[in-house]
Design a protein around this motif. Sequence first.
Motif, PDB file in Angstrom:
ATOM      1  N   ILE A  23       3.119   8.939   2.137  1.00 29.29           N
ATOM      2  CA  ILE A  23       2.469   8.371   0.955  1.00 29.29           C
ATOM      3  C   ILE A  23       3.535   8.327  -0.130  1.00 29.29           C
ATOM      4  CG2 ILE A  23       0.656   8.671  -0.770  1.00 29.29           C
ATOM      5  CD1 ILE A  23      -0.976  10.103   1.394  1.00 29.29           C
ATOM      6  N   LEU A  70      -5.954   6.344   5.996  1.00 28.97           N
ATOM      7  CA  LEU A  70      -5.923   7.645   6.677  1.00 28.97           C
ATOM      8  C   LEU A  70      -6.998   7.725   7.753  1.00 28.97           C
ATOM      9  CD1 LEU A  70      -5.227  10.131   3.746  1.00 28.97           C
ATOM     10  CD2 LEU A  70      -3.741   9.641   5.695  1.00 28.97           C
ATOM     11  N   MET A  93      -1.579   9.338  -5.906  1.00 28.51           N
ATOM     12  CA  MET A  93      -2.835   9.662  -5.224  1.00 28.51           C
ATOM     13  C   MET A  93      -3.855   9.986  -6.314  1.00 28.51           C
ATOM     14  SD  MET A  93      -1.566  12.042  -2.046  1.00 28.51           S
ATOM     15  CE  MET A  93      -3.214  12.187  -1.393  1.00 28.51           C
ATOM     16  N   LEU A  96      -6.198   4.507   0.263  1.00 33.12           N
ATOM     17  CA  LEU A  96      -5.609   5.607   1.028  1.00 33.12           C
ATOM     18  C   LEU A  96      -6.602   6.190   2.023  1.00 33.12           C
ATOM     19  CD1 LEU A  96      -3.609   7.534  -1.706  1.00 33.12           C
ATOM     20  CD2 LEU A  96      -2.665   6.328   0.269  1.00 33.12           C
ATOM     21  N   LYS A  97      -7.840   6.359   1.594  1.00 35.12           N
ATOM     22  CA  LYS A  97      -8.857   6.919   2.480  1.00 35.12           C
ATOM     23  C   LYS A  97      -9.069   6.033   3.697  1.00 35.12           C
ATOM     24  CE  LYS A  97     -13.626   8.467   2.707  1.00 35.12           C
ATOM     25  NZ  LYS A  97     -14.910   8.580   2.024  1.00 35.12           N
ATOM     26  N   THR A 131      -6.284   4.708  -6.612  1.00 34.69           N
ATOM     27  CA  THR A 131      -5.709   4.296  -5.327  1.00 34.69           C
ATOM     28  C   THR A 131      -6.372   4.961  -4.133  1.00 34.69           C
ATOM     29  OG1 THR A 131      -4.048   6.055  -5.406  1.00 34.69           O
ATOM     30  CG2 THR A 131      -3.437   3.926  -6.363  1.00 34.69           C
ATOM     31  N   GLY A 167      -7.124  12.850  -5.338  1.00 34.19           N
ATOM     32  CA  GLY A 167      -6.088  12.956  -4.301  1.00 34.19           C
ATOM     33  C   GLY A 167      -6.148  14.271  -3.567  1.00 34.19           C
ATOM     34  N   MET A 204       0.833  -1.181   0.000  1.00 33.99           N
ATOM     35  CA  MET A 204       0.000   0.000   0.000  1.00 33.99           C
ATOM     36  C   MET A 204       0.875   1.242   0.000  1.00 33.99           C
ATOM     37  SD  MET A 204      -3.237   1.240   2.314  1.00 33.99           S
ATOM     38  CE  MET A 204      -2.675   0.747   3.889  1.00 33.99           C
ATOM     39  N   ALA A 205       0.349   2.303  -0.470  1.00 31.38           N
ATOM     40  CA  ALA A 205       1.086   3.542  -0.624  1.00 31.38           C
ATOM     41  C   ALA A 205       1.217   4.334   0.671  1.00 31.38           C
ATOM     42  CB  ALA A 205       0.416   4.418  -1.679  1.00 31.38           C
ATOM     43  N   LEU A 206       0.426   4.000   1.687  1.00 33.69           N
ATOM     44  CA  LEU A 206       0.463   4.714   2.961  1.00 33.69           C
ATOM     45  C   LEU A 206       1.312   3.935   3.949  1.00 33.69           C
ATOM     46  CD1 LEU A 206      -0.713   7.089   4.644  1.00 33.69           C
ATOM     47  CD2 LEU A 206      -2.525   5.520   5.328  1.00 33.69           C
TER      48      LEU A 206
END
Length: 64
Positions: A20, A36, A24, A32-33, A28, A60, A1-3
């Motif tokens: 991150i 976060l 965004m 991310l949501k 994706t 994003g 995952m990007a986070l």
Amino acid sequence: MALKKVQDSSEIAGLGQLMIDEEMTIYTIDALKQGLTDEIEQHEKIELNLDSVEEIDSAGIQLL
């Protein structure tokens, strides 16, 4: 995952440091949501490092 969580090196209590490191975009943003949202529930303050974001679109920006 990007986070990703940044190691807790902050001296500020209640601060969650996140990075991150991918795009965004609309493709994706759901993952991310969710990530976060989970972090916001656990910390009083959030610091986002966006240095490694390769691409961002209006989805994003809206998430931020």
